[in-house]
Design an enzyme around this catalytic site. Structure first.
Site, short mmCIF file in Angstrom:
data_model
loop_
_atom_site.label_atom_id
_atom_site.label_comp_id
_atom_site.label_asym_id
_atom_site.label_seq_id
_atom_site.Cartn_x
_atom_site.Cartn_y
_atom_site.Cartn_z
N GLU A 1 4.40 5.56 0.44
CA GLU A 1 2.96 5.82 0.49
C GLU A 1 2.46 6.81 -0.57
O GLU A 1 1.26 6.84 -0.86
CB GLU A 1 2.59 6.38 1.88
CG GLU A 1 3.03 5.51 3.04
CD GLU A 1 2.26 4.19 3.12
OE1 GLU A 1 1.16 4.11 2.53
OE2 GLU A 1 2.76 3.25 3.75
N PHE B 1 1.58 7.51 12.59
CA PHE B 1 0.48 6.60 12.90
C PHE B 1 0.39 5.50 11.85
O PHE B 1 0.34 5.77 10.64
CB PHE B 1 -0.85 7.36 12.95
CG PHE B 1 -2.02 6.50 13.34
CD1 PHE B 1 -2.21 6.12 14.66
CD2 PHE B 1 -2.93 6.06 12.39
CE1 PHE B 1 -3.29 5.30 15.03
CE2 PHE B 1 -4.01 5.25 12.74
CZ PHE B 1 -4.19 4.87 14.06
N GLY B 2 0.37 4.26 12.31
CA GLY B 2 0.24 3.11 11.42
C GLY B 2 -1.07 2.38 11.68
O GLY B 2 -1.41 2.12 12.84
N TYR B 3 -1.78 2.03 10.62
CA TYR B 3 -3.08 1.36 10.78
C TYR B 3 -3.19 0.11 9.91
O TYR B 3 -4.12 -0.67 10.05
CB TYR B 3 -4.21 2.32 10.41
CG TYR B 3 -4.11 2.86 9.00
CD1 TYR B 3 -4.70 2.21 7.93
CD2 TYR B 3 -3.39 4.03 8.74
CE1 TYR B 3 -4.59 2.70 6.64
CE2 TYR B 3 -3.28 4.52 7.46
CZ TYR B 3 -3.88 3.86 6.41
OH TYR B 3 -3.76 4.34 5.13
N GLY B 4 -2.24 -0.09 8.99
CA GLY B 4 -2.23 -1.26 8.11
C GLY B 4 -0.85 -1.88 8.12
O GLY B 4 -0.33 -2.28 9.17
N SER B 5 -0.20 -1.93 6.97
CA SER B 5 1.09 -2.60 6.87
C SER B 5 2.18 -1.88 7.68
O SER B 5 3.16 -2.52 8.07
CB SER B 5 1.53 -2.73 5.42
OG SER B 5 1.69 -1.46 4.81
#
Length: 203
Positions: free
Chosen positions: A113, A36-40
């Site tokens: 991360e 899941f990606g929510y920013g960069s």
């Protein structure tokens, strides 16, 4: 703003190989999996994937709550980057990673991360139009020194404007995120407000 208003970011140590291994998630054997990606990660995933879906996580929301002293700031003048914090919901992208690339992608994600361990990796249920998928998700650790969840709104804007690190200005990170969300038809009004205020103050 003075250096005393944030932790000693220069003194933060990277996770050891042993600590990194202890926090490593187990992948489903010989199966594709989702991230899941929510920013960069949305606009610069950097890893191989074979499918992308718009997805929603419940119980977590996207916010500028992580001091950035490398990518978008320095220990002397940190910026802020996004984290997933408790409460609300978040719409982003779910990337399907082919099983053959699994361990290599996990290596990459942890190197990107998990340098200082500010995130808690976990499997979360991501809702898509095609159904719910279990996705690797990086949730902010509220006990970590980089957690910046208590900052007032004006201070958040100031830090976004001051931050500049190895990957460029913090405000550019905000712009990229807002523009990508808008291109996907996903409005994040809180981020749009931050960007508008940052542009006014920047002149």
């Amino acid at each position: 703003m003075t250096e005393t208003e944030w932790p000693d970011l220069d003194g933060l140590e990277s996770l050891s190989a042993e600590e990194m291994a202890a926090r490593r998630l187990s992948l489903p054997p010989r199966q594709d999996f989702w991230v899941f990606g929510y920013g960069s990660l949305m606009w610069h995933p950097g890893f191989p994937h074979v499918e992308v879906r718009i997805a929603r996580l419940n119980g977590l929301h996207r916010r500028f709550c992580v001091f950035s002293h490398r990518y978008r700031g320095t220990p002397r003048l940190p910026g802020l980057v996004l984290g997933l914090d408790r409460g609300g919901s978040c719409r982003g992208l779910a990337f399907r990673v082919p099983a053959a690339e699994g361990e290599a992608v996990l290596d990459y994600l942890y190197e990107r991360e998990m340098i200082t361990g500010v995130y808690l990796p976990s499997w979360r249920a991501a809702k898509t139009d095609q159904g719910v998928v279990p996705a690797i998700t990086f949730v902010v650790d509220r006990a970590h020194p980089q957690y910046a969840g208590g900052l007032p709104h004006d201070r958040i804007v100031e830090m976004i404007l001051q931050g500049r690190g190895d990957r460029g200005p913090c405000v550019e990170y905000l712009e990229n995120t807002v523009h990508h969300l808008q291109a996907l038809g996903l409005r994040d009004r809180a981020l749009e407000r931050l960007l508008s205020e940052a542009r006014v103050r920047r002149g």
